[in-house]
Design a protein around this motif. Structure first.
Motif, PDB file in Angstrom:
ATOM      1  N   TYR A 265     -11.658   7.959   5.271  1.00 46.79           N
ATOM      2  CA  TYR A 265     -11.642   8.192   3.828  1.00 46.79           C
ATOM      3  C   TYR A 265     -11.663   6.871   3.062  1.00 46.79           C
ATOM      4  O   TYR A 265     -11.132   5.867   3.528  1.00 46.79           O
ATOM      5  N   GLN A 266     -12.292   6.880   1.907  1.00 43.59           N
ATOM      6  CA  GLN A 266     -12.205   5.762   0.969  1.00 43.59           C
ATOM      7  C   GLN A 266     -11.059   6.085   0.023  1.00 43.59           C
ATOM      8  O   GLN A 266     -10.982   7.194  -0.499  1.00 43.59           O
ATOM      9  N   CYS A 267     -10.165   5.128  -0.179  1.00 44.61           N
ATOM     10  CA  CYS A 267      -8.993   5.359  -1.021  1.00 44.61           C
ATOM     11  C   CYS A 267      -8.975   4.388  -2.184  1.00 44.61           C
ATOM     12  O   CYS A 267      -9.249   3.207  -2.025  1.00 44.61           O
ATOM     13  N   THR A 268      -8.636   4.908  -3.340  1.00 47.05           N
ATOM     14  CA  THR A 268      -8.502   4.081  -4.539  1.00 47.05           C
ATOM     15  C   THR A 268      -7.145   4.347  -5.159  1.00 47.05           C
ATOM     16  O   THR A 268      -6.753   5.503  -5.341  1.00 47.05           O
ATOM     17  N   ARG A 269      -6.440   3.271  -5.476  1.00 49.85           N
ATOM     18  CA  ARG A 269      -5.171   3.368  -6.200  1.00 49.85           C
ATOM     19  C   ARG A 269      -5.362   2.717  -7.555  1.00 49.85           C
ATOM     20  O   ARG A 269      -5.838   1.600  -7.654  1.00 49.85           O
TER      21      ARG A 269
ATOM     22  N   THR B 110      -3.371   7.867  -6.683  1.00 53.41           N
ATOM     23  CA  THR B 110      -4.185   7.617  -5.489  1.00 53.41           C
ATOM     24  C   THR B 110      -5.226   8.722  -5.364  1.00 53.41           C
ATOM     25  O   THR B 110      -4.894   9.897  -5.448  1.00 53.41           O
ATOM     26  N   THR B 111      -6.478   8.316  -5.174  1.00 52.65           N
ATOM     27  CA  THR B 111      -7.541   9.278  -4.918  1.00 52.65           C
ATOM     28  C   THR B 111      -8.196   8.941  -3.588  1.00 52.65           C
ATOM     29  O   THR B 111      -8.274   7.767  -3.203  1.00 52.65           O
ATOM     30  N   GLN B 112      -8.661   9.964  -2.882  1.00 50.91           N
ATOM     31  CA  GLN B 112      -9.323   9.765  -1.597  1.00 50.91           C
ATOM     32  C   GLN B 112     -10.614  10.563  -1.556  1.00 50.91           C
ATOM     33  O   GLN B 112     -10.674  11.672  -2.072  1.00 50.91           O
TER      34      GLN B 112
ATOM     35  N   THR C 219      -8.918  -0.704  -3.835  1.00 59.16           N
ATOM     36  CA  THR C 219      -9.801   0.229  -3.136  1.00 59.16           C
ATOM     37  C   THR C 219     -10.010  -0.243  -1.711  1.00 59.16           C
ATOM     38  O   THR C 219     -10.258  -1.421  -1.473  1.00 59.16           O
TER      39      THR C 219
ATOM     40  N   CYS D  77      -3.663   6.066   3.255  1.00 55.18           N
ATOM     41  CA  CYS D  77      -5.088   6.402   3.285  1.00 55.18           C
ATOM     42  C   CYS D  77      -5.446   6.930   4.670  1.00 55.18           C
ATOM     43  O   CYS D  77      -5.209   6.267   5.678  1.00 55.18           O
ATOM     44  N   LYS D  78      -6.014   8.130   4.713  1.00 54.20           N
ATOM     45  CA  LYS D  78      -6.398   8.742   5.984  1.00 54.20           C
ATOM     46  C   LYS D  78      -7.612   8.040   6.583  1.00 54.20           C
ATOM     47  O   LYS D  78      -8.464   7.528   5.849  1.00 54.20           O
TER      48      LYS D  78
END
Length: 82
Positions: free
Chosen positions: A35-39, A74-76, A55, A31-32
């Motif tokens: 950024y908010q990251c969700t797996r 994974t979404t960011q 998250t 996760c950068k």
């Protein structure tokens, strides 16, 4: 005795070759910062049934549920400026 040892050795070599020829595991993206990251973890390669998730929110808190699996998406999303 020599034949039996050779057979055992040949079988062990074949099993080792099978294990070593498996595809390498894919790394989960990091996760950068900012950024908010969700797996989201899925039950199988059909990617239809989610079995868990994780998250990391913009404020640094985290939330997780369920279980992990090898099928992960994974979404960011960029955090708003504070």
């Amino acid at each position: 005795m020599i034949r039996r040892s050779f057979s055992v050795l040949a079988a062990a070599s074949a099993m080792a070759a099978t294990v070593l020829s498996a595809a390498p595991a894919q790394a989960i993206p990091v996760c950068k910062a900012g950024y908010q990251c969700t797996r989201t973890y899925y039950a199988d390669s059909a990617w239809t049934v989610s079995v868990g998730g994780f998250t990391r929110f913009c404020d640094g808190t985290t939330d997780q549920w369920g279980q992990t699996s090898r099928y992960v998406e994974t979404t960011q999303a960029q955090c708003p400026p504070w």
